[in-house]
Design a protein around this motif. Sequence first.
Motif, PDB file in Angstrom:
ATOM      1  N   TRP A 156       0.833  -1.207   0.000  1.00 13.49           N
ATOM      2  CA  TRP A 156       0.000   0.000   0.000  1.00 13.49           C
ATOM      3  C   TRP A 156       0.868   1.257   0.000  1.00 13.49           C
ATOM      4  CZ3 TRP A 156      -4.723   1.414  -1.106  1.00 13.49           C
ATOM      5  CH2 TRP A 156      -5.224   2.633  -0.633  1.00 13.49           C
ATOM      6  N   ASN A 157       1.916   1.254   0.816  1.00 16.51           N
ATOM      7  CA  ASN A 157       2.838   2.373   0.873  1.00 16.51           C
ATOM      8  C   ASN A 157       3.457   2.633  -0.502  1.00 16.51           C
ATOM      9  OD1 ASN A 157       4.812   4.274   1.504  1.00 16.51           O
ATOM     10  ND2 ASN A 157       6.063   2.881   2.703  1.00 16.51           N
ATOM     11  N   LEU A 158       3.945   1.588  -1.152  1.00 17.31           N
ATOM     12  CA  LEU A 158       4.645   1.761  -2.418  1.00 17.31           C
ATOM     13  C   LEU A 158       3.713   2.137  -3.565  1.00 17.31           C
ATOM     14  CD1 LEU A 158       7.194  -1.194  -2.306  1.00 17.31           C
ATOM     15  CD2 LEU A 158       7.647   1.225  -1.894  1.00 17.31           C
ATOM     16  N   LEU A 159       2.490   1.629  -3.536  1.00 15.01           N
ATOM     17  CA  LEU A 159       1.596   1.822  -4.682  1.00 15.01           C
ATOM     18  C   LEU A 159       0.615   2.978  -4.516  1.00 15.01           C
ATOM     19  CD1 LEU A 159       0.843  -1.885  -5.649  1.00 15.01           C
ATOM     20  CD2 LEU A 159       2.235  -0.220  -6.896  1.00 15.01           C
ATOM     21  N   THR A 160       0.551   3.579  -3.331  1.00 10.44           N
ATOM     22  CA  THR A 160      -0.308   4.747  -3.185  1.00 10.44           C
ATOM     23  C   THR A 160       0.102   5.802  -4.214  1.00 10.44           C
ATOM     24  OG1 THR A 160      -0.707   4.352  -0.841  1.00 10.44           O
ATOM     25  CG2 THR A 160      -1.012   6.594  -1.626  1.00 10.44           C
ATOM     26  N   GLY A 161      -0.831   6.280  -4.952  1.00  7.68           N
ATOM     27  CA  GLY A 161      -0.548   7.195  -6.062  1.00  7.68           C
ATOM     28  C   GLY A 161      -0.889   6.581  -7.398  1.00  7.68           C
ATOM     29  N   ALA A 162      -0.862   5.238  -7.493  1.00  9.53           N
ATOM     30  CA  ALA A 162      -1.374   4.582  -8.696  1.00  9.53           C
ATOM     31  C   ALA A 162      -2.881   4.786  -8.741  1.00  9.53           C
ATOM     32  CB  ALA A 162      -1.041   3.091  -8.677  1.00  9.53           C
ATOM     33  N   HIS A 163      -3.429   4.911  -9.944  1.00  9.63           N
ATOM     34  CA  HIS A 163      -4.854   5.205 -10.016  1.00  9.63           C
ATOM     35  C   HIS A 163      -5.489   4.577 -11.249  1.00  9.63           C
ATOM     36  CE1 HIS A 163      -3.896   8.256 -13.053  1.00  9.63           C
ATOM     37  NE2 HIS A 163      -2.970   8.713 -12.231  1.00  9.63           N
ATOM     38  N   ASP A 167      -1.191   1.417 -15.644  1.00 10.47           N
ATOM     39  CA  ASP A 167      -0.680   0.055 -15.712  1.00 10.47           C
ATOM     40  C   ASP A 167       0.419  -0.111 -14.678  1.00 10.47           C
ATOM     41  OD1 ASP A 167      -2.214  -0.862 -17.993  1.00 10.47           O
ATOM     42  OD2 ASP A 167      -0.937   0.423 -19.219  1.00 10.47           O
ATOM     43  N   VAL A 168       0.354  -1.197 -13.911  1.00 11.70           N
ATOM     44  CA  VAL A 168       1.356  -1.499 -12.893  1.00 11.70           C
ATOM     45  C   VAL A 168       1.958  -2.864 -13.197  1.00 11.70           C
ATOM     46  CG1 VAL A 168       1.791  -1.920 -10.444  1.00 11.70           C
ATOM     47  CG2 VAL A 168       0.176  -0.133 -11.134  1.00 11.70           C
ATOM     48  N   LEU A 169       3.270  -2.905 -13.407  1.00 12.14           N
ATOM     49  CA  LEU A 169       3.965  -4.176 -13.563  1.00 12.14           C
ATOM     50  C   LEU A 169       4.366  -4.672 -12.180  1.00 12.14           C
ATOM     51  CD1 LEU A 169       5.471  -6.412 -15.141  1.00 12.14           C
ATOM     52  CD2 LEU A 169       7.453  -4.854 -15.223  1.00 12.14           C
ATOM     53  N   ALA A 185      -3.024  -2.964  -6.414  1.00 10.70           N
ATOM     54  CA  ALA A 185      -3.099  -2.220  -7.674  1.00 10.70           C
ATOM     55  C   ALA A 185      -4.523  -2.254  -8.223  1.00 10.70           C
ATOM     56  CB  ALA A 185      -2.119  -2.810  -8.694  1.00 10.70           C
ATOM     57  N   ARG A 186      -5.138  -3.411  -8.176  1.00  4.80           N
ATOM     58  CA  ARG A 186      -6.511  -3.526  -8.662  1.00  4.80           C
ATOM     59  C   ARG A 186      -7.470  -2.715  -7.804  1.00  4.80           C
ATOM     60  NH1 ARG A 186      -8.809  -8.675  -8.415  1.00  4.80           N
ATOM     61  NH2 ARG A 186     -10.456  -7.730  -9.673  1.00  4.80           N
ATOM     62  N   GLN A 297      -0.947   4.727   7.175  1.00  6.73           N
ATOM     63  CA  GLN A 297      -1.117   3.860   6.011  1.00  6.73           C
ATOM     64  C   GLN A 297      -1.606   2.474   6.411  1.00  6.73           C
ATOM     65  OE1 GLN A 297       2.902   4.385   4.557  1.00  6.73           O
ATOM     66  NE2 GLN A 297       2.189   5.573   2.798  1.00  6.73           N
ATOM     67  N   ILE A 298      -1.137   1.985   7.543  1.00  7.99           N
ATOM     68  CA  ILE A 298      -1.598   0.682   8.029  1.00  7.99           C
ATOM     69  C   ILE A 298      -3.097   0.721   8.311  1.00  7.99           C
ATOM     70  CG2 ILE A 298      -1.469  -0.915   9.987  1.00  7.99           C
ATOM     71  CD1 ILE A 298       1.578  -0.252  10.058  1.00  7.99           C
ATOM     72  N   ARG A 299      -3.545   1.786   8.960  1.00  7.06           N
ATOM     73  CA  ARG A 299      -4.987   1.919   9.225  1.00  7.06           C
ATOM     74  C   ARG A 299      -5.773   2.004   7.919  1.00  7.06           C
ATOM     75  NH1 ARG A 299      -3.111   4.967  13.766  1.00  7.06           N
ATOM     76  NH2 ARG A 299      -3.032   6.886  12.540  1.00  7.06           N
ATOM     77  N   GLU A 300      -5.237   2.707   6.936  1.00  7.42           N
ATOM     78  CA  GLU A 300      -5.928   2.843   5.654  1.00  7.42           C
ATOM     79  C   GLU A 300      -6.099   1.505   4.965  1.00  7.42           C
ATOM     80  OE1 GLU A 300      -4.323   7.329   4.391  1.00  7.42           O
ATOM     81  OE2 GLU A 300      -3.492   5.529   3.471  1.00  7.42           O
ATOM     82  N   VAL A 301      -5.024   0.735   4.876  1.00  9.46           N
ATOM     83  CA  VAL A 301      -5.093  -0.501   4.090  1.00  9.46           C
ATOM     84  C   VAL A 301      -5.969  -1.542   4.782  1.00  9.46           C
ATOM     85  CG1 VAL A 301      -3.009  -1.642   4.985  1.00  9.46           C
ATOM     86  CG2 VAL A 301      -3.747  -2.069   2.652  1.00  9.46           C
ATOM     87  N   PHE A 302      -5.898  -1.642   6.115  1.00 12.24           N
ATOM     88  CA  PHE A 302      -6.771  -2.600   6.794  1.00 12.24           C
ATOM     89  C   PHE A 302      -8.215  -2.111   6.801  1.00 12.24           C
ATOM     90  CE2 PHE A 302      -2.858  -4.546   8.170  1.00 12.24           C
ATOM     91  CZ  PHE A 302      -3.189  -5.881   8.250  1.00 12.24           C
ATOM     92  N   GLY A 303      -8.405  -0.794   6.732  1.00 15.09           N
ATOM     93  CA  GLY A 303      -9.758  -0.264   6.571  1.00 15.09           C
ATOM     94  C   GLY A 303     -10.374  -0.675   5.251  1.00 15.09           C
ATOM     95  N   LEU A 304      -9.576  -0.670   4.182  1.00 11.73           N
ATOM     96  CA  LEU A 304     -10.076  -1.107   2.874  1.00 11.73           C
ATOM     97  C   LEU A 304     -10.471  -2.581   2.897  1.00 11.73           C
ATOM     98  CD1 LEU A 304      -7.664   0.623   0.324  1.00 11.73           C
ATOM     99  CD2 LEU A 304     -10.066   1.152   0.738  1.00 11.73           C
TER     100      LEU A 304
END
Length: 349
Positions: A156-163, A167-169, A185-186, A297-304
């Motif tokens: 989540w930390n690394l990919l935040t900003g992808a939208h 395309d993410v490899l 990413a999805r 960020q941890i709270r965000e990703v587990f919230g999702l």
Amino acid sequence: MKAIVVRRFGGPEVLEYLDWPEPQAAPGEVLIRVHAVTVGRTLDVEVRKRGADLHATLPLILGSDPAGVVEAVGDGVADFAPGDRVVSTSSTFCGECDYCRAGLTNACEQHGAIGVQRDGGYAEYVSVPVGTLAHIPDHVTMEQAACMGVSYPVAWNLLTGAHEGQDVLVMGAGGGLGIAGILIARALGARAIAAAGSDWKLERCRDLLGAAGTVNYGESGWAERVRELSRDGRGVDVVYENISSPELFDDALSTLRRYGRLVTCGAHGGGAVTVDMRRLYRSHLTIAGDTGATSDQIREVFGLVAERKLEPPPVFHRFPLEDAAAAQEAAAGRELFGRAVLVVREEQK
């Protein structure tokens, strides 16, 4: 309690299944009755071998991401109570340095990890600082939660900003970090292109995780194939890299379109790589590394995950605690899809 204890660095034979003193919940800590914990290459196998250059102290109980039920809480703990289902997200921090005060807890000057600088979850009980914990959503199993504990916050930390529309490899797509990268990413609306060295892993990435395209980087011309799979043939927006292999890194960089970025968090492929600097500056590229994730960020990703906007990972490889050596041998190989999980006790349904 029963625990796997490392009293000297070395091969799998140093993993001793012993009776060991049960920990207590100190102020600001939570005692967990462990159900599951994963086995990783760096925070488990490499630490067992040589300390992984992380200043591990012995004797040590490994296991950075134990999932279980709160048994007791220490003084000053308000957000967790006995009976709560929780998972450790590994990273410890002081809460007082300049980075912590700025919210960058993963850059703490005293940053550490559960199962490295202090005892982890290869045991029936573990006590961890409250700041390392997240609540497990009701629909997520303990085994899935353990697989999420380290990998999901990092991804989540690394990919935040992808939208949406990007395309993410995802390199190393069949590993724990790779699976997290595809699913996150999805969840962000991006198209995930999975890259791995085994066709059977790529098939699972496509069929189980929803990867939009797959590429075997053991085959020649794989980087060109990635660009062909991008939305307009010009390359991907983000490369999510967690291998750092000298044979793969620069080719992965070459798949980026102009103003693309490569984000990286792993080095089990060697760590020392070469980079075509002309490509880097002529194509306006960015290479960024990071470790762990901030508390926010941890709270965000587990919230999702709790909101069912992000799927938990599949779990295929389970071992009883006493078979930790076999689990580490499997984790060090290439025949796993996702994480190996040590099942300390079965979860009651």
